[in-house]
Design a protein around this motif. Sequence first.
Motif, PDB file in Angstrom:
ATOM      1  N   MET A   1     -13.284  -1.083   7.101  1.00 14.21           N
ATOM      2  CA  MET A   1     -13.629  -0.104   8.127  1.00 14.21           C
ATOM      3  C   MET A   1     -12.806  -0.359   9.376  1.00 14.21           C
ATOM      4  N   SER A   6      -9.706  -3.797   6.516  1.00 14.49           N
ATOM      5  CA  SER A   6      -8.499  -3.380   5.838  1.00 14.49           C
ATOM      6  C   SER A   6      -7.570  -4.562   5.627  1.00 14.49           C
ATOM      7  N   ARG A   9      -8.317  -6.603   2.674  1.00 13.28           N
ATOM      8  CA  ARG A   9      -7.973  -6.094   1.367  1.00 13.28           C
ATOM      9  C   ARG A   9      -6.498  -6.295   1.041  1.00 13.28           C
TER      10      ARG A   9
ATOM     11  N   GLU B 160     -14.802   6.993   9.579  1.00 16.51           N
ATOM     12  CA  GLU B 160     -15.095   5.639   9.108  1.00 16.51           C
ATOM     13  C   GLU B 160     -14.672   5.443   7.658  1.00 16.51           C
ATOM     14  N   PRO B 163     -10.198   4.924   6.075  1.00 16.53           N
ATOM     15  CA  PRO B 163      -9.413   3.764   5.633  1.00 16.53           C
ATOM     16  C   PRO B 163      -9.402   3.599   4.119  1.00 16.53           C
ATOM     17  N   GLU B 167      -5.937   3.137   2.274  1.00 13.35           N
ATOM     18  CA  GLU B 167      -5.681   1.985   1.427  1.00 13.35           C
ATOM     19  C   GLU B 167      -5.209   2.379   0.041  1.00 13.35           C
ATOM     20  N   ASP B 194      -3.972   4.704   9.512  1.00 12.92           N
ATOM     21  CA  ASP B 194      -4.608   3.445   9.165  1.00 12.92           C
ATOM     22  C   ASP B 194      -4.553   2.471  10.330  1.00 12.92           C
TER      23      ASP B 194
END
Lengths: 323, 457
Positions: A1, A6, A9, B160, B163, B167, B194
């Motif tokens: 979030m 991020s 990950r 929210e 992302p 990703e 991002d």
Amino acid sequence: MNARTSSQRTPKSGSDAHPPIDTSRRGFLKAGAVLTALTVGGKSLASDGADGASKLSQGRMGVLVDLTRCVGCRRCEWACNDANDNPHGKLEECDDQSVFASLRRPRTDQFCVVNATRNPKADPSPTDPPIFTKIQCMHCEYPPCVSACLVGAMQKSPDGPVTYDASKCIGCRYCMMACPFERLTYEYDRRFTPRIRKCELCSHRTHDGKLPACVEICPVEALQYGKREDLLRVAHERIAAHPDKYVDHVYGESEGGGTSWLYLSARPFEQLVDVGLPRLPDKSPAERTEHIQHAIFKGAAGPLGIAAILTTLHFLTRKGGHA
Amino acid sequence: MSASFHIPAINHSTHTATDSRRRFFTPGMLVVTAIAAVGVGAWLFRMLFGLGAATNLTNAYPWGIWIGIDVATGVALAAGGFTTAFLAHILHRERYHPLVRPALLTAMLGYTFVALGVATDLGRFWAMWHVMLPPFWQPNSVLFEVAICVMCYLSVLYIEFLPAACERFIGRVNLPGRLAVLNHPVDRALRIADKTLGRFMTIFIMAGIMLSCMHQSSLGTLMVITYGKLDALWHTPALPLLFLLSAFAVGYPMVIFESIIAHRSFGLPGERSLLAELGRFIPFTLGLYLSVKVADLALRGQLPRLLVGDYYTQMLTIEVCFGVLIPILIFSNRHLREQTRWQFIGAALVVLGVAFNRLNVFLFAYSPLERGATYRPSAIEIAVTLGAIALTVVIYRAIALILPVIEQLDEHHTPHSRHDQRFPVVAPLSSHPISHPRPVTPTVPAAESNTVVGVKE
Ligand code: SF4
Ligand code: SF4
Ligand code: SF4
């Protein structure tokens, strides 16, 4: 979030889940600034609402209904339909008394109805006729329907009537939920342009100097149109002059914060609850709700409090270790 | 949406396990999709023929199940989004991160359907935009506050959730045919989004929590104005506080409920111990709600009524016993809390209990002044409501298969934290139908992903 999730990950930052402190502090300050802006906006919105009774004019109008005079001729129903382009038959058809067998309520095509209350005595004598009660929108002084409507389609005009503007309405029917007298009706059967329908105190007629249609037609002067304060005086004078005839109460003087329609009765108003005069506290339900709403949002206390708690927690848990 | 959702597995040794988990249509999903299809049909009927033809709403009952279930219950059950975000991002409980995205996805879909539900219920839905224009605003209206907050929160939820999309597609944008020239710009845009989002996400998370608190409570204030129609067991000035506390309380149970269903349906091992940890909070949140509820009843002198045993007290007793008391017992018992079965039972009870509470407030305990008036939802109303729930499930499943939402399902996921070593990792796919194959070296040897088959609770 956020940045951390991020980055988590991506394979690299697996071991280092925390960004450097200074970026987080910047984010914290930004968060504070945005939240403050949001809540200040909310505050200015919440504080300038129409505050019920305070806007009313001194000479606002109303109708006094003397139930001791009403003979149940239902001419008012006919005149009301006629004045509002609602379907109606011939005037003589009003004499049909069979409709009193059941309790009726205002409909989309009939804004006022007269209901009968039989005498509670087991064997009523002919000199003890039923009480007839005409009901329609009460034109509250502090109308919950107005307070409820989110787009301002319901308005209380300072001189009395509560009016409806279909061009603003979005059809949410919250006004119907809010009305403590349950007087609003909705055109469910119109596919795309349903409207709320209600008595508007014949404002289209009174603006032209005419009387409300129901008042005009009443053959026994059970209905009387005038300034609300004058009507209240008249009502109390009548009670004082004939204490044997009237119960000592003017319904609508304070019920639900007061209404433009006022009622005098020979029998206790408790007996008229079912035909359409519910017992209500002296405060408008709208007042209570608006107090809660303003207590939370005025001064943006609620939202600001939440923002403060959140930022504090965010800060504290970051510094003081973590799970 | 058919065979194209069948994402081929590359690791042949785990073929069957991976296969069942990547399939979009399982027999259960066929049923759900059928319900959704019927719902869409019913919805079209309402849109074409109007509320009168489609619903059993009357002047006495202006609000029916579309407001009671789709809107009021929908908003409450989407509370998992802001409550888990609070835990993981405001309180920095990092280990709960795997729960945040699924909860956000539910909230995002939930609120989308809340908005659609409102639009369906509006008689003049085409005039909805009035709510957005200041000249129409009527800030005394509780509904106005709810509408504005829900709109803002819906946007925040989409932000929210963005992302997840970034990703998934950064470095893998592969538009079909001529659009391929846009691959690079789209990729750049995603990267910028991002980065920017990453920087501001704390603000959005806080705004989301604030907006949630505001409208969750205002949803309770909505019914305070219905004087004399809502039974006194529920009609109280404390309704906003009770709605807020019950929203807090239902957040984690909803996450547990969903997590168990989703993992089972995808054939994944599940997050049992993490859910057990989350479950520890539930007795506290429910207990707080219960004490305020009891104090409110006591202060208003309503407690003696509980001895009477009429319709309303029965409804309240069911609501509190099954929705609050039993779940408190289940989740305070360490032994029960550790078992998936009891986690599921406890969570489901809270979810149903809060739903029942909203239904009590908006429908069951609401009695119009008009004597003898009744409301029974029409077949169309029921079909639309069930359809909305089914469609939420369908879209949830589709998004969970495409985007990195459920950690154990995310084939691109690489282990990132110390605590969840047991999460099996599926090697990156070489031929993903919607993504460009990207040159990634598998961080985990293929053989290790065999653990998928062996992992059992
Ligand atoms: S004031 Fe006019 S609209 Fe209202 S009841 Fe009388 S006739 Fe009907
Ligand atoms: S009686 Fe009902 S419709 Fe009429 S003004 Fe009062 S709240 Fe509004
Ligand atoms: S139905 Fe129309 S008039 Fe009534 S509250 Fe909704 S928008 Fe306002």
